[in-house]
Design an enzyme around this catalytic site. Structure first.
Site, short mmCIF file in Angstrom:
data_model
loop_
_atom_site.label_atom_id
_atom_site.label_comp_id
_atom_site.label_asym_id
_atom_site.label_seq_id
_atom_site.Cartn_x
_atom_site.Cartn_y
_atom_site.Cartn_z
N LYS A 241 17.28 -22.53 2.27
CA LYS A 241 18.28 -21.60 1.88
C LYS A 241 19.59 -22.38 1.46
CE LYS A 241 20.64 -17.64 4.19
NZ LYS A 241 20.66 -16.85 5.48
N SER B 177 20.38 -11.86 4.77
CA SER B 177 20.89 -12.56 3.84
C SER B 177 19.75 -13.59 3.22
CB SER B 177 22.08 -13.20 4.16
OG SER B 177 21.83 -14.24 5.28
N SER C 13 19.09 -12.02 9.71
CA SER C 13 18.77 -12.49 8.28
C SER C 13 17.39 -13.23 8.23
CB SER C 13 20.07 -13.18 7.82
OG SER C 13 20.95 -12.40 7.50
N1 GLN Z 1 23.26 -8.16 8.15
C1 GLN Z 1 23.90 -9.01 9.08
C2 GLN Z 1 25.30 -9.17 8.24
O1 GLN Z 1 25.40 -8.86 7.23
C3 GLN Z 1 23.46 -9.96 9.16
C4 GLN Z 1 23.51 -11.22 8.20
C5 GLN Z 1 22.82 -12.56 8.84
O2 GLN Z 1 21.97 -12.58 9.63
N2 GLN Z 1 23.25 -13.67 8.01
O3 GLN Z 1 26.06 -9.71 8.92
#
Ligand code: GLN
Length: 483
Positions: free
Chosen positions: A76, A151, A175
């Site tokens: 990532k 994400s 995410s």
């Molecule tokens: N959807 C959540 C957010 O927008 C989690 C994102 C994540 O785990 N990086 O914060």
């Protein structure tokens, strides 16, 4: 060749059926051919990959072995990679080449992995759809009109489309697990402190945790083995011995106590997903598990608490991007304030700016007690709910998401609608607990995930349950058409 899992690749390499170099070339060609449809990579690292593959082949020729020796993966794009762009999905870091490798990257490289590239992601890991990336949205290989989740959407789409067997990802509020659910993968968010955060660009430091995304629990075990462990460079890393995750996959589920929270099945959950979750419960009962209804009474407060704490930490973490030391700098700044304002205004996208504003507001002198402190108290209540539940059960089971992957653009004008989709995943981050999502069926041709949560440092238990489930179901073997 591209259908092989990490475990199959390890066997093939050990039996000299193919070399890491051959496999790497095959996958790089496949990425070049298919990724234009998905946009799952921000950067490809062909040269590095080929040199790592040759080095791994040489190590094997010298008698070395290891499940990750010669295994192709991707990172990532928030894991720092020395000399390689590490963008975090943001214009702010489009020009940033990290001066060092993240601990996760260094550990996996030492184990012999081959880095094919850096995967697309929501900007600074903020999002659930991978649509906030400066590099454009990622498409779901199961239906190119739908989001892959976020994400870590790039890692998920690439692994689901068989462009590579596994990838690293991070989970601040879901995410790893949510994109796993949306693309028919197995993804594990470890206990907070299990995997080093050093060199992992911070979103919300008290919630962020790196982990594996792969097609099977068996492969998550292999990749986690290479990622986990104490790191003196990360003050929140925990010095607990790392068990042999692969060796633990075959434990019997006889007598395993599975807790199913009654709050999980309220309004908002797609009834077709509820049915698939019931099917997965039955499959585990057949393997000897005992089901018990439990309660997590403070779950309803978790989303508002998370969406105060995460932006608060983000507003602090992202203050380092000021146009002075690294990253984007505006043209012709008139003075220092102008430099800060325009560099940040141009470098950050809309969702990141929204979160910085929410976070700075929640931390401001007049509102700190009303929002931030209150959210921290809720966080403790959420944790206490889990502690009480784990006195009675060994794991907690439920849906990973209330709905399957939505259409690209469907929630763009309503950020809160997207935040609500995180209802099942964020509690594990607030409590610091490990969680796993695994394939449990399909709704309208789109994958559905079942989530398992376990007590601290019981990643092995999650992998064991998921592996036994996958020996008795075939959802995880389904392949998206065209890939
Ligand atoms: N959807 C959540 C957010 O927008 C989690 C994102 C994540 O785990 N990086 O914060």
């Amino acid at each position: 060749m591209h259908h092989m899992t990490l475990a199959e690749i390890a066997r093939g390499l050990a039996d000299k059926k193919f070399s890491s170099e051959e496999l790497t070339k095959t996958l790089l060609a496949r990425i070049a051919q298919l990724d234009p449809q998905l946009n799952s990579f921000i950067s490809l690292t062909e040269e590095l990959a080929l040199s790592q593959a040759k080095a791994a082949d040489a190590r094997r020729a010298n008698g070395e072995s290891g499940a990750l020796l010669g295994a192709p993966i991707a990172h990532k794009d928030l894991f720092c990679t020395q000399g390689i762009r590490t963008s975090c999905g943001s214009k702010m870091l489009d020009n940033f080449k990290a001066p060092y490798d993240a601990t996760v990257v260094a550990k996996l490289a030492a184990a012999g992995t081959v880095t094919l590239g850096k995967t697309n992601m929501d900007e600074f890991a903020m999002g659930s759809a991978n649509e906030s990336s400066y590099y454009g949205a990622v498409k779901n290989p199961w239906n190119l009109e739908h989001v892959p989740g976020g994400s870590s959407g790039g890692s998920a789409a690439a692994v689901a489309a068989r462009l590579l067997p596994a990838a690293t990802a991070t989970d601040t509020g879901g995410s790893i697990r949510q994109p796993a659910a949306f693309t028919n993968l197995t993804g594990l968010k470890p206990t907070y402190g299990r995997v080093s955060r050093w060199g992992m660009i911070a979103y919300a430091s008290s919630l962020d945790q790196g982990g594996p995304l792969a097609r099977t629990a068996e492969d998550c075990a292999i990749l986690l083995q290479g990622m986990a462990g104490f790191d003196p460079n990360d003050s929140t890393s925990i010095d607990e011995p790392v068990p042999d995750y692969s060796a633990g996959l075959n434990g019997s589920l006889q007598g395993l106590r599975i807790g199913v929270p009654k709050e999980y099945f309220g309004a908002g959950l797609d009834p077709r997903i509820a049915e698939l979750i019931q099917d997965s419960i039955k499959a585990l009962e057949k393997l000897g598990a005992v089901i018990k209804e439990i309660s997590l009474p403070n779950m309803q407060h978790a989303i508002p608490a998370y969406y105060v704490i995460a932006p608060a930490e983000a507003s602090s973490n992202l203050s380092r991007f000021d146009g002075v030391r690294f990253g984007h700098r505006c043209e012709n700044p008139q003075n220092l304030i102008d430099l800060y304002k325009r560099s940040r205004g141009e470098g950050f996208g809309a969702e990141v700016q929204r979160r910085i504003m929410v976070g700075a507001y929640a931390l401001s002198a007049g509102y700190y007690d009303a929002y931030y402190l209150k959210a921290q108290k809720i966080r403790r209540l959420v944790k206490n709910d889990f502690m009480a539940a784990f006195n009675e059960v060994d794991i907690i089971l439920g849906p990973t998401t209330p709905n399957p992957a939505w259409k690209l653009g469907a929630k763009n004008s309503d950020p809160v609608a997207a935040y609500l989709e995180d209802v099942y995943t964020i509690t594990a981050n607030l409590a610091g607990l490990p969680g796993l999502s695994m394939p449990a069926g399909f709704v309208d041709g789109l994958p559905v995930g079942v989530q398992l949560l376990a007590p601290y440092f019981q990643e092995g238990r999650l992998l064991n349950v998921a592996h036994q489930y996958q020996l008795n179901t075939d959802w995880h073997t389904r392949t998206p058409t065209g890939f």
